[in-house]
Design a protein around this motif. Structure first.
Motif, PDB file in Angstrom:
ATOM      1  N   SER A 118     146.262 -33.582 -28.955  1.00 18.86           N
ATOM      2  CA  SER A 118     145.032 -33.028 -28.547  1.00 18.86           C
ATOM      3  C   SER A 118     145.183 -31.386 -28.494  1.00 18.86           C
ATOM      4  CB  SER A 118     144.367 -33.049 -27.731  1.00 18.86           C
ATOM      5  OG  SER A 118     143.724 -32.887 -27.036  1.00 18.86           O
ATOM      6  N   ILE A 119     146.471 -31.303 -26.906  1.00 16.66           N
ATOM      7  CA  ILE A 119     146.726 -29.901 -26.179  1.00 16.66           C
ATOM      8  C   ILE A 119     147.141 -29.083 -26.571  1.00 16.66           C
ATOM      9  CG2 ILE A 119     147.768 -29.588 -24.091  1.00 16.66           C
ATOM     10  CD1 ILE A 119     147.635 -31.640 -23.271  1.00 16.66           C
ATOM     11  N   HIS A 120     147.665 -29.043 -28.453  1.00 14.83           N
ATOM     12  CA  HIS A 120     148.311 -28.400 -29.109  1.00 14.83           C
ATOM     13  C   HIS A 120     147.552 -27.490 -29.418  1.00 14.83           C
ATOM     14  CE1 HIS A 120     147.261 -31.456 -31.907  1.00 14.83           C
ATOM     15  NE2 HIS A 120     147.391 -30.063 -33.284  1.00 14.83           N
ATOM     16  N   HIS A 121     145.969 -27.923 -28.961  1.00 13.72           N
ATOM     17  CA  HIS A 121     144.632 -26.965 -29.924  1.00 13.72           C
ATOM     18  C   HIS A 121     144.288 -26.196 -28.898  1.00 13.72           C
ATOM     19  CE1 HIS A 121     143.817 -29.205 -32.976  1.00 13.72           C
ATOM     20  NE2 HIS A 121     143.616 -30.010 -32.085  1.00 13.72           N
ATOM     21  N   LEU A 122     144.674 -26.150 -27.464  1.00 13.17           N
ATOM     22  CA  LEU A 122     144.379 -25.413 -26.450  1.00 13.17           C
ATOM     23  C   LEU A 122     145.413 -23.041 -26.827  1.00 13.17           C
ATOM     24  CD1 LEU A 122     144.593 -27.499 -23.249  1.00 13.17           C
ATOM     25  CD2 LEU A 122     142.484 -26.999 -25.396  1.00 13.17           C
ATOM     26  N   GLU A 123     144.759 -22.728 -25.959  1.00 12.89           N
ATOM     27  CA  GLU A 123     145.719 -21.144 -25.950  1.00 12.89           C
ATOM     28  C   GLU A 123     146.513 -21.499 -25.244  1.00 12.89           C
ATOM     29  OE1 GLU A 123     145.133 -19.379 -28.036  1.00 12.89           O
ATOM     30  OE2 GLU A 123     143.468 -19.458 -28.943  1.00 12.89           O
ATOM     31  N   HIS A 124     147.606 -20.994 -25.398  1.00  9.22           N
ATOM     32  CA  HIS A 124     149.063 -20.988 -24.093  1.00  9.22           C
ATOM     33  C   HIS A 124     148.494 -20.773 -22.433  1.00  9.22           C
ATOM     34  CE1 HIS A 124     150.981 -21.781 -27.464  1.00  9.22           C
ATOM     35  NE2 HIS A 124     152.272 -20.393 -27.678  1.00  9.22           N
ATOM     36  N   ALA A 125     147.469 -20.076 -22.467  1.00  9.41           N
ATOM     37  CA  ALA A 125     146.603 -19.836 -21.057  1.00  9.41           C
ATOM     38  C   ALA A 125     145.844 -21.114 -19.899  1.00  9.41           C
ATOM     39  CB  ALA A 125     145.821 -18.353 -20.613  1.00  9.41           C
ATOM     40  N   LYS A 127     146.895 -24.385 -21.186  1.00 14.79           N
ATOM     41  CA  LYS A 127     148.057 -24.873 -21.898  1.00 14.79           C
ATOM     42  C   LYS A 127     147.893 -24.585 -20.003  1.00 14.79           C
ATOM     43  CE  LYS A 127     149.236 -25.471 -26.281  1.00 14.79           C
ATOM     44  NZ  LYS A 127     149.024 -24.374 -27.473  1.00 14.79           N
ATOM     45  N   GLN A 128     148.887 -24.069 -19.590  1.00 14.83           N
ATOM     46  CA  GLN A 128     149.203 -24.275 -18.029  1.00 14.83           C
ATOM     47  C   GLN A 128     148.344 -23.798 -17.362  1.00 14.83           C
ATOM     48  OE1 GLN A 128     151.873 -19.982 -17.769  1.00 14.83           O
ATOM     49  NE2 GLN A 128     150.599 -19.659 -20.096  1.00 14.83           N
ATOM     50  N   LYS A 129     146.808 -23.626 -17.062  1.00 15.02           N
ATOM     51  CA  LYS A 129     146.452 -23.909 -16.240  1.00 15.02           C
ATOM     52  C   LYS A 129     145.930 -25.471 -16.295  1.00 15.02           C
ATOM     53  CE  LYS A 129     143.733 -19.692 -16.653  1.00 15.02           C
ATOM     54  NZ  LYS A 129     142.460 -19.178 -16.994  1.00 15.02           N
ATOM     55  N   LEU A 130     146.014 -25.686 -17.677  1.00 12.57           N
ATOM     56  CA  LEU A 130     145.662 -27.476 -17.673  1.00 12.57           C
ATOM     57  C   LEU A 130     146.906 -28.426 -16.965  1.00 12.57           C
ATOM     58  CD1 LEU A 130     143.882 -30.308 -18.905  1.00 12.57           C
ATOM     59  CD2 LEU A 130     145.138 -29.757 -20.827  1.00 12.57           C
ATOM     60  N   PHE A 131     148.107 -27.906 -17.176  1.00 11.23           N
ATOM     61  CA  PHE A 131     149.035 -28.638 -16.733  1.00 11.23           C
ATOM     62  C   PHE A 131     149.270 -28.887 -15.413  1.00 11.23           C
ATOM     63  CE2 PHE A 131     151.894 -28.046 -20.947  1.00 11.23           C
ATOM     64  CZ  PHE A 131     151.262 -28.899 -21.014  1.00 11.23           C
ATOM     65  N   LEU A 198     158.468 -27.007 -21.720  1.00 14.30           N
ATOM     66  CA  LEU A 198     158.759 -28.063 -20.028  1.00 14.30           C
ATOM     67  C   LEU A 198     158.844 -26.587 -19.622  1.00 14.30           C
ATOM     68  CD1 LEU A 198     161.795 -28.894 -21.937  1.00 14.30           C
ATOM     69  CD2 LEU A 198     159.733 -30.527 -21.334  1.00 14.30           C
ATOM     70  N   ARG A 199     158.677 -25.457 -19.243  1.00 13.54           N
ATOM     71  CA  ARG A 199     158.446 -24.659 -18.488  1.00 13.54           C
ATOM     72  C   ARG A 199     157.042 -24.243 -17.691  1.00 13.54           C
ATOM     73  NH1 ARG A 199     157.786 -19.312 -18.499  1.00 13.54           N
ATOM     74  NH2 ARG A 199     157.738 -19.152 -21.105  1.00 13.54           N
ATOM     75  N   GLU A 203     156.420 -25.474 -13.924  1.00 11.94           N
ATOM     76  CA  GLU A 203     155.988 -24.625 -12.805  1.00 11.94           C
ATOM     77  C   GLU A 203     154.464 -24.879 -12.758  1.00 11.94           C
ATOM     78  OE1 GLU A 203     156.906 -20.556 -15.348  1.00 11.94           O
ATOM     79  OE2 GLU A 203     155.087 -20.952 -15.378  1.00 11.94           O
ATOM     80  N   ALA A 204     154.028 -26.017 -13.023  1.00 10.26           N
ATOM     81  CA  ALA A 204     152.791 -26.675 -12.789  1.00 10.26           C
ATOM     82  C   ALA A 204     152.771 -27.681 -11.856  1.00 10.26           C
ATOM     83  CB  ALA A 204     152.215 -27.678 -13.464  1.00 10.26           C
TER      84      ALA A 204
END
Length: 227
Positions: A118-125, A127-131, A198-199, A203-204
């Motif tokens: 599922s999460i791969h559908h999100l834009e990268h930014a 994803k980072q906010k979600l983590f 992983l990075r 960072e999260a």
């Protein structure tokens, strides 16, 4: 973009589960690894499934932890209708939320947050906010487990993974029109590499994060939260 993804999954809700076994190389190992990482310290852990769809991943989790309190969120009501049927007899509490987990605020905390494909559908930014949000939602001693797609680390391996995936899917005997529908859905993917994800997890706030399973473009990420 997300609305288009929702429409694609609404259309495929009825046949989604059985197609996954053909569309995911080493289906049993992929899901089996994710479920094996759930090792609760109490009998009734609280588990949130992000982008739960028909509840396939959560059904495996529930089989391993029958007393678990489950929360499933997805933006496709048709997918969640399938999940509701699946969990009619689950002995513990089950909640269903129709909505966008990337935008929703979760006041609760959970022992485990899980997700699959599922999460791969999100834009990268996003994803980072979600983590970062996931880290805040998990109780000390819990973990985030994400069984998802991942981009190849280089263009060579991105092309290699896609080529091998197409070869293996064709060998399953899945009807060509269903393979083409899957390829159409994949056009909406925003896959990130394992190393980037992983990075972002570190960072999260997750001091420990790794990909504990990977084959072609599929990986299982495990990020425990320290006690």
């Amino acid at each position: 973009m997300y609305e288009h993804v929702k429409k694609l999954f609404d259309l495929g809700a009825d046949g989604y589960d059985w197609q996954r076994r053909s569309l995911i190389p080493d289906f049993d190992q992929f899901y089996g690894m994710a479920v094996s990482l759930i090792r609760p310290e109490r009998a009734a852990p609280s588990i949130l499934d992000l982008g739960a769809g028909t509840g396939l991943l959560t059904s495996f989790v529930a089989a391993a932890c029958p007393q678990a309190k489950l929360t499933l969120i997805d933006f496709s009501e048709k997918m969640l209708d399938q999940a509701r049927k699946r969990f009619e007899r689950h002995p513990a509490e089950v909640r269903f939320i129709t909505g966008d987990y990337a935008e929703r605020e979760f006041p609760e905390t959970y022992d485990y947050v899980v997700s699959s494909l599922s999460i791969h559908h999100l834009e990268h930014a996003d994803k980072q906010k979600l983590f970062k949000k996931i880290y805040r939602m998990i109780r000390p001693g819990g973990a985030f487990i994400n069984a998802d797609q991942a981009a190849g680390e280089t263009p060579f391996f991105e092309a290699f993974n896609l080529r091998e995936w197409e070869r293996e899917v064709a060998a399953t005997g899945l009807p060509p029109e269903l393979i083409e529908a899957s390829k159409e859905r994949r056009k909406q993917d925003r896959n990130a590499t394992v190393s980037d994800q992983l990075r972002w997890l570190r960072e999260a706030g997750f001091a420990d994060a790794d990909s504990v399973y990977k084959r072609l473009g599929f990986a299982v990420f495990y990020a425990p939260k320290a006690k």
